[in-house]
Structure formats: structure tokens, C-alpha cells
Write a protein that holds these residues in place. Structure first.
Motif, PDB file in Angstrom:
ATOM      1  N   GLY A 324       0.814  -1.213   0.000  1.00  0.00           N
ATOM      2  CA  GLY A 324       0.000   0.000   0.000  1.00  0.00           C
ATOM      3  C   GLY A 324       0.846   1.261   0.000  1.00  0.00           C
ATOM      4  O   GLY A 324       2.001   1.262   0.409  1.00  0.00           O
ATOM      5  N   GLY A 325       0.256   2.383  -0.434  1.00  0.00           N
ATOM      6  CA  GLY A 325       0.996   3.643  -0.471  1.00  0.00           C
ATOM      7  C   GLY A 325       1.817   3.774  -1.747  1.00  0.00           C
ATOM      8  O   GLY A 325       1.816   2.901  -2.620  1.00  0.00           O
ATOM      9  N   LEU A 326       2.542   4.884  -1.854  1.00  0.00           N
ATOM     10  CA  LEU A 326       3.342   5.135  -3.039  1.00  0.00           C
ATOM     11  C   LEU A 326       4.607   4.274  -3.035  1.00  0.00           C
ATOM     12  O   LEU A 326       5.094   3.878  -1.974  1.00  0.00           O
ATOM     13  CB  LEU A 326       3.744   6.610  -3.101  1.00  0.00           C
ATOM     14  CG  LEU A 326       2.605   7.620  -3.298  1.00  0.00           C
ATOM     15  CD1 LEU A 326       3.166   9.046  -3.298  1.00  0.00           C
ATOM     16  CD2 LEU A 326       1.860   7.341  -4.600  1.00  0.00           C
ATOM     17  N   LYS A 330      14.155   6.353  -5.170  1.00  0.00           N
ATOM     18  CA  LYS A 330      15.607   6.381  -5.020  1.00  0.00           C
ATOM     19  C   LYS A 330      16.106   7.805  -5.220  1.00  0.00           C
ATOM     20  O   LYS A 330      15.842   8.433  -6.254  1.00  0.00           O
ATOM     21  CB  LYS A 330      16.269   5.444  -6.029  1.00  0.00           C
ATOM     22  CG  LYS A 330      17.769   5.293  -5.842  1.00  0.00           C
ATOM     23  CD  LYS A 330      18.345   4.246  -6.790  1.00  0.00           C
ATOM     24  CE  LYS A 330      19.840   4.054  -6.516  1.00  0.00           C
ATOM     25  NZ  LYS A 330      20.423   3.028  -7.418  1.00  0.00           N
ATOM     26  N   ILE A 331      16.851   8.337  -4.246  1.00  0.00           N
ATOM     27  CA  ILE A 331      17.338   9.726  -4.341  1.00  0.00           C
ATOM     28  C   ILE A 331      18.867   9.788  -4.382  1.00  0.00           C
ATOM     29  O   ILE A 331      19.434  10.889  -4.472  1.00  0.00           O
ATOM     30  CB  ILE A 331      16.821  10.569  -3.156  1.00  0.00           C
ATOM     31  CG1 ILE A 331      17.334  10.008  -1.825  1.00  0.00           C
ATOM     32  CG2 ILE A 331      15.297  10.638  -3.171  1.00  0.00           C
ATOM     33  CD1 ILE A 331      17.033  10.908  -0.641  1.00  0.00           C
ATOM     34  N   GLY A 332      19.522   8.680  -4.301  1.00  0.00           N
ATOM     35  CA  GLY A 332      20.971   8.661  -4.348  1.00  0.00           C
ATOM     36  C   GLY A 332      21.487   7.252  -4.281  1.00  0.00           C
ATOM     37  O   GLY A 332      20.712   6.293  -4.181  1.00  0.00           O
ATOM     38  N   VAL A 337      13.760   6.693  -0.172  1.00  0.00           N
ATOM     39  CA  VAL A 337      12.893   7.417   0.768  1.00  0.00           C
ATOM     40  C   VAL A 337      11.433   7.069   0.502  1.00  0.00           C
ATOM     41  O   VAL A 337      11.093   6.454  -0.516  1.00  0.00           O
ATOM     42  CB  VAL A 337      13.074   8.950   0.649  1.00  0.00           C
ATOM     43  CG1 VAL A 337      14.494   9.359   1.027  1.00  0.00           C
ATOM     44  CG2 VAL A 337      12.716   9.420  -0.765  1.00  0.00           C
ATOM     45  N   PHE A 338      10.577   7.478   1.453  1.00  0.00           N
ATOM     46  CA  PHE A 338       9.127   7.366   1.285  1.00  0.00           C
ATOM     47  C   PHE A 338       8.619   8.720   0.802  1.00  0.00           C
ATOM     48  O   PHE A 338       8.570   9.676   1.577  1.00  0.00           O
ATOM     49  CB  PHE A 338       8.462   7.004   2.614  1.00  0.00           C
ATOM     50  CG  PHE A 338       8.947   5.721   3.220  1.00  0.00           C
ATOM     51  CD1 PHE A 338       8.828   4.521   2.538  1.00  0.00           C
ATOM     52  CD2 PHE A 338       9.523   5.703   4.486  1.00  0.00           C
ATOM     53  CE1 PHE A 338       9.271   3.335   3.106  1.00  0.00           C
ATOM     54  CE2 PHE A 338       9.962   4.521   5.058  1.00  0.00           C
ATOM     55  CZ  PHE A 338       9.840   3.335   4.358  1.00  0.00           C
ATOM     56  N   PRO A 339       8.246   8.849  -0.463  1.00  0.00           N
ATOM     57  CA  PRO A 339       7.844  10.160  -0.983  1.00  0.00           C
ATOM     58  C   PRO A 339       6.588  10.725  -0.336  1.00  0.00           C
ATOM     59  O   PRO A 339       6.396  11.945  -0.305  1.00  0.00           O
ATOM     60  CB  PRO A 339       7.630   9.893  -2.478  1.00  0.00           C
ATOM     61  CG  PRO A 339       7.356   8.439  -2.581  1.00  0.00           C
ATOM     62  CD  PRO A 339       8.173   7.809  -1.494  1.00  0.00           C
TER      63      PRO A 339
END
Length: 430
Positions: A324-326, A330-332, A337-339
Motif C-alpha cells: 500500500g501507499g506510493l 531512489k534519491i541517491g 525514501v518514502f515520498p
């Protein structure tokens, strides 16, 4: 086996590629004798052997490193399907009372288990018939094993140094030898061992080759294959090495099961997370809570509803995320992270990972008896049991060819081929 060589360095035991079959067997027997000589008290082993519920009309099963019983349950289910039919067995499996009424019809009859994990043994006792003798004792201190027809077990994966395989100088690497020791005593017609995919690459494959040679020298025709659980109706990406040995005097050519699920024509679609846990969105049951470490957040931990789960691990903290959820972002390098915020994400619950491992809902997992420990600690005992288990439907697939062979084997001459004997003491050294 490995040969000790007189050189400096961490890897003082190196593969001996020029070992003959007799050399392998001699070194193996020497090591087993050495291991057996360390056993101090064996009186309780003899008492247990006298109590086993050996059946001449069944394939009697000895389960080592049994855990909560995923492998055993899959075999039992396959043995039931061989007798009453696939559809009837799978329908029966959904209901605890109905399954308990019919499970004694299975061609597989577990008589003995061995494991040191207390809570897993409690779980096993809750979910399996009362005739099964559970031996909560270090296998290295079990001198005698009951006579049986089939030995199952997922022995711990050996550990090795960077310098190369060292199969003799580290006691932790010898639990598989006690599996072999049980084969020499019990003389089962067949054995099945399970292990992680990484075993195939340890020592550039030399480790697995040596282990296979050791099993073969005990008198078995041995083969291995890497199977993916999702190919057999398990909603999970889980690759495991399955080692199968057939005693050399038995005319049975084991063939690994063909995939039943996949994208190829004629196969059933892969089971997805939606198929498995979609109905638990509003009532998932308890799950492990708490922060996510930098290691946890170093890679994607979330699969979508229409995919199979990541491999279920033996840890609540390391459990995959609920779909569930978005999706994670990947940020690096090694950083996700959880957007939409951490509050919109959670780990899969105990009930959900049990479903992913294809345990039926009626199967109960022990949290232990210490009610004063934290909720997370109690739940973690359940996560550990489930994550360590072989998915039930993968076990069933592996067992089915054996179950079908067993029907004919028992019918041909059960009184002559399967005798109600206690432990085989003809090799008195062991």
C-alpha cells in the motif's frame, strides 16, 4: 571433502580435487567418528527410539532442523494429495478441522523432529499430530537416530573465510555432517535437503561440490537444483537449492517438478501479493513497528500489489513493506525514501508473511511464554520462524514426485521393503 595442508594463512583447508570416491568416504567417516566421540550422554536417544510411531504402510519421515515445520507440512500435503487427489487435498487444507481429520491418510508420516529453537518447537507441537516425537537437543549431541524412510532438513549454510573453503577447521561448518551421520544410521531410501542460493557460489562452487560428494559417499545418488518458489504458486521471489539423494539400491529416478506458474503458455499466472494478502488490508493483524535503519533504506523494500514479494527474511525489522501507499523513491546511491511520508508505510504483518510463505490461516505461531518482553520481541520470534521456513507449496512441489513413487513402492511389497526396525547400530562407531 577437504584436505589439511601445511601452509600459512587463514584458509588452511583447501579442496582436494584429486580425491577418489574412497578417499572422500574415508575422510568423511573419520570426521564423523571424531564428531560422534564428542557425544557425552545418549540415554535419552535410546528412550526416544523406543517410542517412535513407525508405520509399515507409510513413508516414515525424520525431520532435522525442523523449525516450525514448513517443509514437513508441504510433504504431508503432497502425501495427502497422492492418496485422495490434488483438488480434494488442497480444499481440505484450507480448514483445520477437516485437514486434521484426513491428514493421517498422507503417505508421509513424520515420526521424529530435531531443532533447538524453542518457540519453533512450540509452534510445531501446536500444529502437528501428537505422535511426532520432538527432540529439542543440539544435533551434535544426538548419538542415535530412529530408523526411517525419508530424512528432510534445511541444514544451516556453512560459513567460510575469504581465503577459501575450510570445511574441517570450523565446527559451525559441520552441521551438515550430522545430517550425513543420520543417513548412515537410519538408512532412509531418500533424503531432501534445502539451502540458500548463496551456497552455489561459496568457494566458486567448490563448497557445494564437496558437500554433494560427501552425501554421495554415504551411499546415495545425489543431485541438486536451484528452484524459485514463485514458479510453484508461492507469491514470493525465493530461490533455494534443493538437494535430493536416493539410496543407490533404490530404483527411483527423482525428477524435479516442472514449474506450474509463470508467463509461459499453459502455466497458471504467478501468484501476486494481491492474490495472497489483498483481503487483509483492513485486518492485517499485528506487525513489527519502529524506525527503518539506513541499511534498510539502502534499497527498495516495496513490491507492488501485482508482483511477488521479496524473499521473507527471519526478522521482523527486515520484513518487506506492505504494497500500500506510493512506491519508494531512489534519491541517491544506496538511499531510498518514502515520498508520501513514513507514516503511510508499514512492514508486512505476521499473518501476511505467513500467507506469503503459503501457510494456511489456521497455522498458529508461538510467541514464547515470556509475556513481559516487548510486543516487537514477541512478534520477532514469529517472524523468525516463518522466515526460516520452506514455503509450504514449494515443499509440496518438491515432495510430489516422491509421494507418487511412494504409493507404488509401498504397494509392491511393504512388508519386505520397510521393516519396523529401531536405529541401525551395525555401524557401532556412530
Amino acid at each position: 571433502m577437504t584436505l589439511k595442508i601445511d601452509i600459512k594463512g587463514r584458509g588452511k583447508y583447501k579442496p582436494a580435487s584429486d580425491y577418489s570416491i574412497d578417499d572422500v568416504k574415508n575422510v568423511l567417516m573419520e570426521k564423523i567418528f571424531e564428531e560422534s566421540s564428542r557425544i557425552i550422554n545418549s540415554d535419552d536417544d535410546l528412550e526416544i527410539i523406543e517410542k517412535v510411531d513407525f508405520r509399515t504402510d507409510k513413508i516414515n519421515v525424520l525431520s532435522l532442523f525442523s523449525g516450525c515445520g514448513g517443509l514437513d507440512l508441504g510433504f504431508e500435503l503432497a502425501g495427502l494429495a497422492a492418496v485422495i487427489g490434488e483438488e480434494a487435498a488442497m480444499e481440505t487444507f484450507k480448514d483445520k478441522d477437516r485437514f486434521n481429520e484426513l491428514r493421517n491418510k498422507s503417505i508421509f508420516h513424520t515420526i521424529y523432529t530435531n531443532d533447538l529453537f524453542k518457540e519453533a518447537n512450540q509452534t510445531y507441537k501446536t500444529n502437528f499430530p501428537g505422535h511426532v516425537i520432538q527432540h529439542e537437543k543440539d544435533i551434535r549431541q544426538v548419538k542415535y537416530f530412529p530408523k526411517c524412510n525419508l530424512i528432510l532438513g534445511g541444514f544451516p549454510c556453512p560459513g567460510f573465510s575469504e581465503a577459501g573453503p575450510r570445511l574441517i577447521d570450523d565446527d559451525r561448518n559441520f552441521l551438515y555432517l550430522h545430517f550425513i551421520r543420520s543417513l548412515i544410521q537410519a538408512q532412509p531410501e531418500i533424503f531432501v535437503a534445502e539451502n540458500v542460493k548463496g551456497m552455489m557460489t561459496l568457494g566458486k562452487g567448490e563448497v557445494l561440490n564437496q558437500i554433494i560428494e560427501d552425501f554421495a559417499s554415504a551411499g546415495y545418488m545425489v543431485q541438486f537444483k536451484l528452484l524459485n518458489a514463485r514458479d510453484y504458486g508461492v507469491p514470493q521471489l525465493r530461490e533455494r537449492v534443493i538437494i535430493v539423494g536416493v539410496r543407490k539400491d533404490i530404483s527411483f529416478n527423482y525428477k524435479y517438478p516442472s514449474p506450474t506458474h509463470g508467463e509461459e503458455t499453459g502455466l497458471k499466472p504467478f501468484k501476486t501479493l494481491r492474490d495472497s494478502i489483498g483481503d487483509l488490508v483492513t485486518d492485517p493483524g499485528p506487525y513489527f513497528t519502529g524506525s527503518y535503519s539506513s541499511i534498510y533504506m539502502s534499497r527498495n523494500r516495496k513490491k507492488s500489489w501485482d508482483e511477488q514479494s521479496f524473499t521473507i527474511q527471519a526478522s521482523g525489522r527486515q520484513a518487506p513493506l506492505h504494497p500500500g501507499g506510493l512506491p519508494m523513491e531512489k534519491i541517491g546511491k544506496d538511499k531510498w525514501v518514502f515520498p508520501d511520508g513514513e507514516e503511510n508505510h508499514r512492514r508486512l504483518s505476521v499473518k501476511e508473511i505467513a500467507r506469503v510463505q503459503t501457510f494456511p490461516d489456521w497455522f498458529q505461531f508461538s510467541q514464547g511464554t515470556n509475556s513481559q518482553t516487548s510486543i516487537n520481541n514477541r512478534l520477532d520470534k514469529q517472524y523468525k520462524q516463518i522466515g526460516n521456513a520452506v514455503p509450504v507449496l514449494l515443499a509440496k512441489a518438491v515432495a510430489s514426485p516422491i509421494a507418487n513413487w511412494a504409493i507404488d513402492y509401498l504397494e509392491s511389497s511393504p512388508n519386505n521393503k520397510i521393516k519396523n526396525e529401531n536405529a541401525s547400530f551395525q555401524l557401532g562407531l556412530f
